[in-house]
Design a protein around this motif. Structure first.
Motif, PDB file in Angstrom:
ATOM      1  N   ARG A 139      -5.523 -11.481  -7.705  1.00 57.34           N
ATOM      2  CA  ARG A 139      -4.901  -9.925  -7.756  1.00 57.34           C
ATOM      3  C   ARG A 139      -6.105  -9.082  -7.650  1.00 57.34           C
ATOM      4  NH1 ARG A 139       0.139  -9.539 -11.766  1.00 57.34           N
ATOM      5  NH2 ARG A 139       0.975 -11.534 -11.219  1.00 57.34           N
ATOM      6  N   THR A 140      -7.144  -9.446  -8.185  1.00 56.98           N
ATOM      7  CA  THR A 140      -8.545  -8.685  -8.015  1.00 56.98           C
ATOM      8  C   THR A 140      -9.114  -9.037  -6.363  1.00 56.98           C
ATOM      9  OG1 THR A 140      -9.421  -8.752 -10.200  1.00 56.98           O
ATOM     10  CG2 THR A 140     -10.779  -8.378  -8.478  1.00 56.98           C
ATOM     11  N   PHE A 141      -8.670  -9.986  -5.859  1.00 51.10           N
ATOM     12  CA  PHE A 141      -9.131 -10.322  -4.385  1.00 51.10           C
ATOM     13  C   PHE A 141      -8.091  -9.385  -3.524  1.00 51.10           C
ATOM     14  CE2 PHE A 141      -9.133 -12.676  -0.478  1.00 51.10           C
ATOM     15  CZ  PHE A 141     -10.423 -13.371  -0.428  1.00 51.10           C
ATOM     16  N   LEU A 142      -6.904  -9.555  -3.793  1.00 50.79           N
ATOM     17  CA  LEU A 142      -5.968  -8.734  -3.000  1.00 50.79           C
ATOM     18  C   LEU A 142      -6.408  -7.188  -3.001  1.00 50.79           C
ATOM     19  CD1 LEU A 142      -2.632 -10.511  -4.130  1.00 50.79           C
ATOM     20  CD2 LEU A 142      -3.877 -10.630  -1.711  1.00 50.79           C
ATOM     21  N   GLN A 143      -6.823  -6.824  -4.062  1.00 49.96           N
ATOM     22  CA  GLN A 143      -7.061  -5.260  -4.156  1.00 49.96           C
ATOM     23  C   GLN A 143      -8.404  -4.782  -3.566  1.00 49.96           C
ATOM     24  OE1 GLN A 143      -7.153  -5.101  -8.475  1.00 49.96           O
ATOM     25  NE2 GLN A 143      -4.956  -4.920  -8.676  1.00 49.96           N
ATOM     26  N   HIS A 144      -9.220  -5.790  -3.220  1.00 49.72           N
ATOM     27  CA  HIS A 144     -10.513  -5.513  -2.467  1.00 49.72           C
ATOM     28  C   HIS A 144     -10.213  -5.895  -0.918  1.00 49.72           C
ATOM     29  CE1 HIS A 144     -12.312  -5.539  -6.121  1.00 49.72           C
ATOM     30  NE2 HIS A 144     -13.398  -5.076  -5.588  1.00 49.72           N
ATOM     31  N   MET A 145      -8.984  -6.147  -0.439  1.00 56.41           N
ATOM     32  CA  MET A 145      -8.754  -6.211   0.943  1.00 56.41           C
ATOM     33  C   MET A 145      -8.665  -5.028   1.650  1.00 56.41           C
ATOM     34  SD  MET A 145      -6.589  -9.727   1.090  1.00 56.41           S
ATOM     35  CE  MET A 145      -6.237  -9.518   2.674  1.00 56.41           C
ATOM     36  N   PRO A 146      -8.820  -5.043   3.022  1.00 57.74           N
ATOM     37  CA  PRO A 146      -8.666  -3.882   3.759  1.00 57.74           C
ATOM     38  C   PRO A 146      -7.186  -3.219   3.530  1.00 57.74           C
ATOM     39  CG  PRO A 146      -9.909  -5.285   4.966  1.00 57.74           C
ATOM     40  CD  PRO A 146      -9.493  -6.087   3.962  1.00 57.74           C
ATOM     41  N   GLU A 147      -6.986  -1.761   3.631  1.00 55.31           N
ATOM     42  CA  GLU A 147      -5.498  -1.333   3.550  1.00 55.31           C
ATOM     43  C   GLU A 147      -4.776  -1.783   4.619  1.00 55.31           C
ATOM     44  OE1 GLU A 147      -3.239   3.158   3.284  1.00 55.31           O
ATOM     45  OE2 GLU A 147      -5.592   2.805   3.289  1.00 55.31           O
ATOM     46  N   LYS A 148      -5.076  -2.082   5.792  1.00 57.76           N
ATOM     47  CA  LYS A 148      -4.142  -2.240   6.912  1.00 57.76           C
ATOM     48  C   LYS A 148      -4.074  -3.757   7.065  1.00 57.76           C
ATOM     49  CE  LYS A 148      -4.512   1.776   9.549  1.00 57.76           C
ATOM     50  NZ  LYS A 148      -4.976   2.271  10.869  1.00 57.76           N
ATOM     51  N   SER A 149      -4.570  -4.584   5.923  1.00 59.81           N
ATOM     52  CA  SER A 149      -4.583  -6.068   6.192  1.00 59.81           C
ATOM     53  C   SER A 149      -3.343  -6.700   5.871  1.00 59.81           C
ATOM     54  CB  SER A 149      -5.757  -6.737   5.479  1.00 59.81           C
ATOM     55  OG  SER A 149      -5.493  -6.428   3.974  1.00 59.81           O
ATOM     56  N   LEU A 150      -2.679  -7.893   6.445  1.00 55.55           N
ATOM     57  CA  LEU A 150      -1.569  -8.382   6.028  1.00 55.55           C
ATOM     58  C   LEU A 150      -1.760  -9.316   4.706  1.00 55.55           C
ATOM     59  CD1 LEU A 150      -0.378 -10.006   9.350  1.00 55.55           C
ATOM     60  CD2 LEU A 150       0.047  -7.712   8.508  1.00 55.55           C
ATOM     61  N   LEU A 173       2.121  -6.275  -4.757  1.00 59.81           N
ATOM     62  CA  LEU A 173       0.718  -6.354  -4.102  1.00 59.81           C
ATOM     63  C   LEU A 173       0.792  -6.682  -2.582  1.00 59.81           C
ATOM     64  CD1 LEU A 173      -1.145  -8.012  -7.010  1.00 59.81           C
ATOM     65  CD2 LEU A 173      -1.623  -5.896  -6.093  1.00 59.81           C
ATOM     66  N   ALA A 174       2.110  -7.387  -2.137  1.00 62.58           N
ATOM     67  CA  ALA A 174       2.162  -7.936  -0.833  1.00 62.58           C
ATOM     68  C   ALA A 174       2.575  -6.964   0.210  1.00 62.58           C
ATOM     69  CB  ALA A 174       3.176  -9.147  -0.878  1.00 62.58           C
ATOM     70  N   THR A 175       2.455  -7.057   1.539  1.00 59.08           N
ATOM     71  CA  THR A 175       2.993  -6.212   2.465  1.00 59.08           C
ATOM     72  C   THR A 175       4.015  -7.282   3.046  1.00 59.08           C
ATOM     73  OG1 THR A 175       1.438  -7.163   4.025  1.00 59.08           O
ATOM     74  CG2 THR A 175       0.882  -5.059   2.754  1.00 59.08           C
ATOM     75  N   ILE A 176       4.041  -8.569   3.034  1.00 54.60           N
ATOM     76  CA  ILE A 176       5.026  -9.651   3.683  1.00 54.60           C
ATOM     77  C   ILE A 176       5.456 -10.577   2.673  1.00 54.60           C
ATOM     78  CG2 ILE A 176       5.334 -11.236   5.278  1.00 54.60           C
ATOM     79  CD1 ILE A 176       3.218  -9.535   6.981  1.00 54.60           C
ATOM     80  N   LEU A 177       6.596 -10.921   2.812  1.00 56.38           N
ATOM     81  CA  LEU A 177       7.411 -11.981   1.848  1.00 56.38           C
ATOM     82  C   LEU A 177       7.788 -12.931   2.676  1.00 56.38           C
ATOM     83  CD1 LEU A 177       8.490 -13.030  -0.892  1.00 56.38           C
ATOM     84  CD2 LEU A 177      10.398 -11.855  -0.413  1.00 56.38           C
ATOM     85  N   LYS A 178       7.349 -14.163   2.314  1.00 56.71           N
ATOM     86  CA  LYS A 178       8.040 -15.515   2.989  1.00 56.71           C
ATOM     87  C   LYS A 178       8.927 -16.104   1.818  1.00 56.71           C
ATOM     88  CE  LYS A 178       7.982 -19.858   4.524  1.00 56.71           C
ATOM     89  NZ  LYS A 178       7.711 -21.180   3.496  1.00 56.71           N
ATOM     90  N   LEU A 179      10.030 -16.308   1.945  1.00 54.53           N
ATOM     91  CA  LEU A 179      10.866 -17.393   1.141  1.00 54.53           C
ATOM     92  C   LEU A 179      11.761 -18.038   1.891  1.00 54.53           C
ATOM     93  CD1 LEU A 179      13.178 -15.043  -1.039  1.00 54.53           C
ATOM     94  CD2 LEU A 179      12.620 -14.556   1.245  1.00 54.53           C
ATOM     95  N   PHE A 208      10.501  -3.201  -2.482  1.00 55.28           N
ATOM     96  CA  PHE A 208       8.912  -3.310  -3.012  1.00 55.28           C
ATOM     97  C   PHE A 208       8.219  -2.908  -1.838  1.00 55.28           C
ATOM     98  CE2 PHE A 208      11.050  -6.385  -5.593  1.00 55.28           C
ATOM     99  CZ  PHE A 208      10.443  -6.134  -6.923  1.00 55.28           C
ATOM    100  N   ASN A 209       8.926  -2.043  -0.785  1.00 56.61           N
ATOM    101  CA  ASN A 209       8.183  -1.374   0.275  1.00 56.61           C
ATOM    102  C   ASN A 209       7.410  -2.407   1.269  1.00 56.61           C
ATOM    103  OD1 ASN A 209       7.383   0.876   1.898  1.00 56.61           O
ATOM    104  ND2 ASN A 209       5.462   1.095   0.694  1.00 56.61           N
ATOM    105  N   LEU A 210       8.206  -3.569   1.430  1.00 62.26           N
ATOM    106  CA  LEU A 210       7.378  -4.548   2.428  1.00 62.26           C
ATOM    107  C   LEU A 210       7.565  -4.185   3.747  1.00 62.26           C
ATOM    108  CD1 LEU A 210       9.058  -7.539   0.238  1.00 62.26           C
ATOM    109  CD2 LEU A 210       6.674  -6.987   0.205  1.00 62.26           C
ATOM    110  N   ASN A 211       6.762  -4.585   4.557  1.00 59.68           N
ATOM    111  CA  ASN A 211       6.709  -4.468   5.958  1.00 59.68           C
ATOM    112  C   ASN A 211       7.803  -5.687   6.636  1.00 59.68           C
ATOM    113  OD1 ASN A 211       4.848  -2.496   5.912  1.00 59.68           O
ATOM    114  ND2 ASN A 211       3.253  -3.802   6.366  1.00 59.68           N
ATOM    115  N   LEU A 212       7.875  -6.715   5.973  1.00 61.28           N
ATOM    116  CA  LEU A 212       8.693  -7.708   6.635  1.00 61.28           C
ATOM    117  C   LEU A 212       8.827  -8.657   5.590  1.00 61.28           C
ATOM    118  CD1 LEU A 212       9.322  -9.072   9.606  1.00 61.28           C
ATOM    119  CD2 LEU A 212       7.375 -10.353   9.028  1.00 61.28           C
ATOM    120  N   ILE A 213      10.417  -9.459   5.769  1.00 63.39           N
ATOM    121  CA  ILE A 213      10.410 -10.663   5.081  1.00 63.39           C
ATOM    122  C   ILE A 213      10.952 -11.742   5.897  1.00 63.39           C
ATOM    123  CG2 ILE A 213      12.319 -11.635   3.355  1.00 63.39           C
ATOM    124  CD1 ILE A 213      12.407  -9.007   1.969  1.00 63.39           C
TER     125      ILE A 213
END
Length: 295
Positions: A139-150, A173-179, A208-213
């Motif tokens: 979670r800490t790793f994800l929070q340090h990524m650029p805002e526009k990253s996938l 925390l995600a922008t894309i979900l794969k399931l 969850f305000n995702l860009n894509l599933i």
């Protein structure tokens, strides 16, 4: 004009799949990174191994795959991860995942922080979050990524190492979900989703305000559901030999196509072609043919 090179990470478990006929390097984030590398990106597995023979073999094999092991930590108190794998007649795997392994002790370091801040994309799952330490580190790793990253959350549910809390917080925390088609019913129960598959995906994406599933159905293809459109692919029929790693290759191809801003229909077709090729070969990371690498 050359295609741009993207910087991508597979974050979480790295382990060895122990088959009846031998051992193979695996772990969904590692497989993802290896496939992203084949598809032309600078891709790194970010994980931890033990100070043991399998740990050394991990680094050696990654180098042979032209994948850098520079962000693989070493834990002197815990062994490199192992999973006992059996395959049925259709090549579908079942797993016995050993506990208290090195990848349960991921540590957020200045090196990992600098890497996170430089990324175009990451893929992470639920399995590596089974331990409190690795969960917090991810979670800490994800929070340090650029805002526009996938930030791709590949649910990758593995009994008994998942629950609603981990899934829900990961989706936030995600922008894309794969399931997969096996995983959607679990999430439908968690979040009270109803209606057709596409209606459930839309409700999940909006919640969850995702860009894509990306919803995968094995040999029956996949559905990509974004804010703008929904695209369905019927898949590629092949003789399945070994489906281990096929889903990870799909995610890698999806990530590559999205970063290249290709049309959703092209991305969907390409991801199915890559996954079908992996299914028709032995091992999680077979060498892809040139026509797939050139997407």
């Amino acid at each position: 004009m050359m295609n741009p090179t993207f910087k991508i990470v597979g974050l979480g478990e790295i382990l060895w799949d122990i088959f009846p006929d031998g051992e193979r390097l695996g772990g969904a984030p590692s497989n993802f990174a290896c496939h992203c590398r084949q598809l032309g990106s600078d891709a790194f597995p970010v994980s931890c191994v033990g100070a043991d023979e399998l740990g050394q073999r991990t680094r050696t094999e990654l180098k042979q795959l032209d994948v850098s092991p520079d962000y693989i930590q070493e834990n002197e108190s815990h062994s490199t991860g192992k999973v006992m794998v059996t395959l049925n007649d259709e090549g579908k795997p079942t797993y016995e995942i050993l506990e208290d392994m090195a990848w349960d002790y991921l540590t957020f370091t200045p090196e990992w922080k600098a890497l996170a801040q430089s990324l175009d994309a990451v893929c992470f799952g639920s399995l590596a979050q089974r331990s409190p330490q690795s969960r917090e580190t991810i979670r800490t790793f994800l929070q340090h990524m650029p805002e526009k990253s996938l930030k791709i959350f590949d649910v990758n549910l593995r009994e008994p190492f998942f629950g609603k809390e981990v899934v829900e917080e990961s989706l936030e925390l995600a922008t894309i979900l794969k399931l997969s088609d096996e995983e959607l019913p679990v999430l439908a129960e968690y979040f009270n989703l109803a209606g057709t598959v596409t209606e459930q995906l839309s409700a999940l994406r909006e919640r969850f305000n995702l860009n894509l599933i990306a919803y995968t159905r094995g040999s029956d293809g996949s559905i990509l559901s974004s804010v703008e459109e929904t695209n369905e692919s019927c898949g590629v029929k092949v003789k399945a030999i070994d489906s281990v790693g096929a889903g990870d290759s799909f995610t890698a191809a999806l990530c590559t196509g999205l970063l290249k801003k290709r049309p959703l229909a092209e991305v969907n077709t390409f991801a199915n072609q890559v996954a079908a090729y992996v299914c028709s070969n032995k091992g999680a990371c077979p060498t892809l043919p040139d026509d797939l690498k050139s997407f």
